[in-house]
Design a protein around this motif. Structure first.
Motif, PDB file in Angstrom:
ATOM      1  N   UNK A  10     -97.084 -38.478  49.483  1.00 35.98           N
ATOM      2  CA  UNK A  10     -95.657 -39.814  49.797  1.00 35.98           C
ATOM      3  C   UNK A  10     -95.228 -39.552  50.588  1.00 35.98           C
ATOM      4  N   UNK A  11     -94.588 -38.662  50.863  1.00 38.94           N
ATOM      5  CA  UNK A  11     -94.285 -38.131  52.249  1.00 38.94           C
ATOM      6  C   UNK A  11     -93.839 -38.375  53.336  1.00 38.94           C
ATOM      7  N   UNK A  12     -94.958 -38.497  53.651  1.00 34.87           N
ATOM      8  CA  UNK A  12     -96.024 -38.901  55.325  1.00 34.87           C
ATOM      9  C   UNK A  12     -96.975 -40.374  55.654  1.00 34.87           C
ATOM     10  N   UNK A  13     -96.408 -40.795  56.257  1.00 34.30           N
ATOM     11  CA  UNK A  13     -98.082 -41.739  56.142  1.00 34.30           C
ATOM     12  C   UNK A  13     -99.109 -41.676  57.252  1.00 34.30           C
ATOM     13  N   UNK A  14    -101.102 -41.854  56.962  1.00 36.69           N
ATOM     14  CA  UNK A  14    -101.215 -42.442  57.866  1.00 36.69           C
ATOM     15  C   UNK A  14    -101.645 -42.661  58.571  1.00 36.69           C
ATOM     16  N   UNK A  15    -101.520 -42.277  59.767  1.00 39.19           N
ATOM     17  CA  UNK A  15    -101.713 -43.333  61.241  1.00 39.19           C
ATOM     18  C   UNK A  15    -100.179 -43.250  61.755  1.00 39.19           C
ATOM     19  N   UNK A  16     -99.163 -42.474  61.373  1.00 36.13           N
ATOM     20  CA  UNK A  16     -98.327 -42.535  62.676  1.00 36.13           C
ATOM     21  C   UNK A  16     -97.744 -40.766  61.697  1.00 36.13           C
ATOM     22  N   UNK A  17     -96.632 -40.287  62.661  1.00 36.94           N
ATOM     23  CA  UNK A  17     -96.299 -39.152  63.232  1.00 36.94           C
ATOM     24  C   UNK A  17     -95.820 -38.230  62.293  1.00 36.94           C
ATOM     25  N   UNK A  18     -95.616 -36.973  61.655  1.00 39.41           N
ATOM     26  CA  UNK A  18     -94.952 -36.659  60.741  1.00 39.41           C
ATOM     27  C   UNK A  18     -94.051 -36.333  60.735  1.00 39.41           C
ATOM     28  N   UNK A  19     -92.607 -36.368  61.096  1.00 35.89           N
ATOM     29  CA  UNK A  19     -92.027 -35.195  61.431  1.00 35.89           C
ATOM     30  C   UNK A  19     -90.815 -34.687  60.698  1.00 35.89           C
ATOM     31  N   UNK A  20     -91.590 -34.657  59.498  1.00 40.19           N
ATOM     32  CA  UNK A  20     -91.277 -33.663  58.234  1.00 40.19           C
ATOM     33  C   UNK A  20     -92.158 -32.747  57.742  1.00 40.19           C
ATOM     34  N   UNK A  21     -93.262 -33.002  58.359  1.00 40.11           N
ATOM     35  CA  UNK A  21     -94.723 -31.891  58.243  1.00 40.11           C
ATOM     36  C   UNK A  21     -94.191 -31.169  60.128  1.00 40.11           C
ATOM     37  N   UNK A  22     -93.762 -31.549  60.798  1.00 42.50           N
ATOM     38  CA  UNK A  22     -93.811 -31.019  62.236  1.00 42.50           C
ATOM     39  C   UNK A  22     -92.070 -30.089  61.715  1.00 42.50           C
ATOM     40  N   UNK A  23     -91.298 -30.210  61.391  1.00 41.21           N
ATOM     41  CA  UNK A  23     -90.244 -29.495  60.401  1.00 41.21           C
ATOM     42  C   UNK A  23     -90.646 -28.359  59.566  1.00 41.21           C
ATOM     43  N   UNK A  24     -91.493 -28.854  59.053  1.00 40.50           N
ATOM     44  CA  UNK A  24     -90.854 -27.700  57.850  1.00 40.50           C
ATOM     45  C   UNK A  24     -91.790 -26.665  58.281  1.00 40.50           C
ATOM     46  N   UNK A  25     -93.341 -27.095  59.179  1.00 42.32           N
ATOM     47  CA  UNK A  25     -94.208 -26.754  60.061  1.00 42.32           C
ATOM     48  C   UNK A  25     -93.628 -25.562  60.948  1.00 42.32           C
ATOM     49  N   UNK A  26     -92.618 -25.792  61.704  1.00 39.08           N
ATOM     50  CA  UNK A  26     -92.247 -25.559  62.971  1.00 39.08           C
ATOM     51  C   UNK A  26     -90.729 -23.918  62.126  1.00 39.08           C
ATOM     52  N   UNK A  27     -90.812 -24.392  61.016  1.00 39.01           N
ATOM     53  CA  UNK A  27     -89.779 -23.291  60.439  1.00 39.01           C
ATOM     54  C   UNK A  27     -90.391 -22.242  59.781  1.00 39.01           C
ATOM     55  N   UNK A  28     -91.411 -22.824  58.588  1.00 36.63           N
ATOM     56  CA  UNK A  28     -92.806 -22.290  57.924  1.00 36.63           C
ATOM     57  C   UNK A  28     -93.352 -21.325  58.818  1.00 36.63           C
ATOM     58  N   UNK A  29     -93.775 -21.349  60.264  1.00 36.81           N
ATOM     59  CA  UNK A  29     -94.453 -20.469  61.264  1.00 36.81           C
ATOM     60  C   UNK A  29     -93.359 -19.788  62.087  1.00 36.81           C
ATOM     61  N   UNK A  30     -91.972 -20.781  62.960  1.00 37.87           N
ATOM     62  CA  UNK A  30     -91.662 -19.895  63.348  1.00 37.87           C
ATOM     63  C   UNK A  30     -90.580 -18.593  62.850  1.00 37.87           C
ATOM     64  N   UNK A  31     -90.803 -18.837  61.426  1.00 36.78           N
ATOM     65  CA  UNK A  31     -89.244 -17.397  60.747  1.00 36.78           C
ATOM     66  C   UNK A  31     -90.566 -16.097  60.368  1.00 36.78           C
ATOM     67  N   UNK A  32     -91.854 -16.741  60.079  1.00 37.51           N
ATOM     68  CA  UNK A  32     -92.881 -15.811  59.888  1.00 37.51           C
ATOM     69  C   UNK A  32     -93.377 -15.394  61.608  1.00 37.51           C
ATOM     70  N   UNK A  33     -93.358 -15.803  62.506  1.00 40.03           N
ATOM     71  CA  UNK A  33     -93.857 -15.013  63.825  1.00 40.03           C
ATOM     72  C   UNK A  33     -92.304 -13.829  64.577  1.00 40.03           C
ATOM     73  N   UNK A  34     -90.809 -15.101  63.762  1.00 38.50           N
ATOM     74  CA  UNK A  34     -90.213 -13.855  64.239  1.00 38.50           C
ATOM     75  C   UNK A  34     -90.049 -13.055  63.508  1.00 38.50           C
ATOM     76  N   UNK A  35     -90.361 -13.100  62.448  1.00 35.37           N
ATOM     77  CA  UNK A  35     -90.504 -11.553  61.363  1.00 35.37           C
ATOM     78  C   UNK A  35     -91.853 -10.521  62.055  1.00 35.37           C
ATOM     79  N   UNK A  36     -92.399 -10.960  61.867  1.00 36.56           N
ATOM     80  CA  UNK A  36     -93.504 -10.611  62.626  1.00 36.56           C
ATOM     81  C   UNK A  36     -93.885 -10.028  64.204  1.00 36.56           C
ATOM     82  N   UNK A  37     -93.229 -10.538  64.497  1.00 35.18           N
ATOM     83  CA  UNK A  37     -92.439 -10.231  66.413  1.00 35.18           C
ATOM     84  C   UNK A  37     -91.502  -8.701  65.744  1.00 35.18           C
ATOM     85  N   UNK A  38     -90.835  -8.506  64.898  1.00 33.98           N
ATOM     86  CA  UNK A  38     -90.587  -7.159  64.383  1.00 33.98           C
ATOM     87  C   UNK A  38     -91.322  -6.100  64.699  1.00 33.98           C
TER      88      UNK A  38
END
Length: 502
Positions: free
Chosen positions: A335-363
């Protein structure tokens, strides 16, 4: 992550380039010691300047950044807004990836033929420009079929050019074993992915706060990012290394056993007819190269390299598409996001999750690069397979994809992905590959990568909807475990064959 692509893809990734048999034969005639080195440690071919290699890194950085942005933004900005449903998005995502990769395979042949008669920097620049144009149009898509599909297919035409030229530049520009160079180019692709998730992903959210209109925010975001991509494509044409061997029509000969399909001199003035002949020769050349590349897989080391390509390219696509899609679905169900509209919470979480993972993997990239340069080439692949399986399989059964435990597992997946890209590329580009077969091996390596995307993205998308959200990652985990077992077998084969020869 596309598409190191995929260097990377790839990415970091998919190449059927010029007649590498002729090109590599001529390169071998150059002095074994490169005339210049990048950062005093990476040996370059005599025709390549270190500054040009730097811009080659930028040419790897830019496509990966835009590929990651488009693939992830499709999930939480575009796809759910168009469909207004959330239960079929996995199948749609897998299908779009499937169709895109089929188009990529066709245009990989086209760009390979094109690069026979024009410089590789021309193909790379055109590819980046073509990627920028559909990026501008993306938020204006009103349905999945045909508008979003057509944009994805045009985008794939550009990605086919960039990913094919990445591997082609690597073969042409680098001298020596190539472990350090592949590590640097792999790191460039990783930086592109990190830039995408930490910077590009956040732009729509910031603009939405300013304009309070998500449609206008998306239009501006994609317009600016696409426009910058087009500009950088134009710029890179002037600063990338020039190709030392650009074949002329009169120099081009078909491989053994093939009939020449170029039009006669009387019809050579007709551009379309002439290029149809070139493309027909390119298709035959493609088939001939794949045949030679498959035959080269009699060497278990080359076969192992193909296997890493199959799963490493799929790694990029599945991580980029399905992590963000899973998180979006998770927030919709809560219920955090609604179908039919952009999910900015998802964008922030996905960015943080994959960004940190990519940064560590880059090392981890320098370690895999050094391992590929100074250790038996099977060792880094073993580690990549083990780490990747240790991340993919537990993550597939996660209850909460946004938890800290999930972040740690995604870090392991990223390390396994980069490890397989770097070590797999050096496995098919090492001294054990005969010079006359390097072009065929490179093309077959990329072909197996594309095949991996086609199979695993579609199958993973269907299982995402009909079984469980972690199914695509379970497939990857099984693939990483298979690579681990095969690398151990290949290493033991090499040890025992050397003892037997003595």
């Amino acid at each position: 992550m596309e598409e190191k692509t995929q260097v990377l893809g790839p990415t970091y990734s998919s190449t059927i380039t010029d007649l590498e048999t002729l090109s590599n034969a001529s390169v071998q005639q150059e002095p074994l010691k490169a005339s210049r080195k990048f950062l005093w440690v990476v040996p370059l071919a005599p025709h390549a300047h270190p500054i040009q290699f730097f811009f080659l890194m930028l040419a790897v950085f830019v496509p990966i950044a835009i590929i990651v942005f488009i693939a992830s933004a499709q999930s939480f900005y575009i796809l759910i807004r168009i469909t207004s449903v959330s239960h079929e998005t996995g199948d749609i995502t897998g299908s779009l990836a499937l169709y895109s990769e089929i188009i990529s395979l066709v245009f990989v042949v086209f760009w390979g033929v094109f690069s026979d008669y024009h410089e590789k920097r021309t193909v790379m620049a055109l590819g980046i420009i073509i990627m920028g144009i559909p990026a501008i149009c993306y938020p204006y898509a009103t349905n999945i079929y045909p508008s979003l599909l057509l944009l994805r297919l045009v985008f794939s035409v550009g990605t086919a050019a960039t990913t094919s030229m990445m591997a082609a530049f690597f073969i042409e520009v680098v001298n020596g074993k190539g472990g350090l160079a592949s590590g640097i180019l792999g790191a460039s692709s990783g930086l592109g992915a990190i830039f995408s998730v930490f910077v590009l992903f956040m732009v729509p959210s910031y603009l939405n706060k300013a304009y309070q209109d998500y449609t206008k925010s998306l239009n501006i975001t994609f317009g600016v990012i696409g426009g910058c991509t087009v500009f950088l494509g134009m710029l890179l044409y002037f600063v990338l290394p020039k190709s030392p061997n650009v074949l002329k029509q009169k120099e081009r000969h078909p491989p053994r056993g093939k009939q020449e399909l170029l039009p006669s001199s009387s019809s050579s003035s007709f551009f379309l007819v002439r290029w149809c002949g070139y493309f027909a020769n390119g298709v035959l050349d493609f088939i001939f190269k794949i045949k030679c590349g498959v035959l080269a897989a009699k060497d278990p080391r080359i076969a192992l390299g193909y296997t890493t390509s199959f799963f490493a390219r799929a790694d990029e696509i599945i991580i980029t598409n399905f992590v963000s899609l899973w998180i979006t679905q998770y927030y919709i169900e809560n219920g955090t996001c609604e179908v039919g509209s952009p999910c900015y919470t998802s964008a922030a979480t996905s960015g943080t999750l994959t960004g940190i993972a990519q940064a560590v993997a880059l090392v981890a990239c320098p370690f895999f690069a050094a391992g590929s340069e100074y250790l038996p080439k099977e060792f880094p692949i073993m580690m990549a397979g083990l780490i990747g399986a240790g991340g993919c399989i537990p993550f597939a059964f996660s209850i909460d994809p946004t938890s800290k435990a999930s972040m740690a597992l995604v870090v392991l997946i990223g390390i396994g992905q980069y490890g397989m890209i770097i070590s797999g590329l050096t496995m098919v580009g090492g001294d054990h590959v005969p010079v006359d077969y390097r072009g065929s091996v490179a093309g077959t390596y990329s072909f197996f990568g594309a095949l991996g995307i086609i199979v695993l993205s579609k199958l993973g998308g269907v299982l995402f909807d009909r079984w469980m959200k972690g199914a695509p990652f379970l497939l990857l985990g099984i693939g990483h475990a298979l690579v681990l077992v095969l690398s151990i077998i290949v290493y033991l084969w090499g040890r025992f064959s050397k003892k037997a020869s003595h």
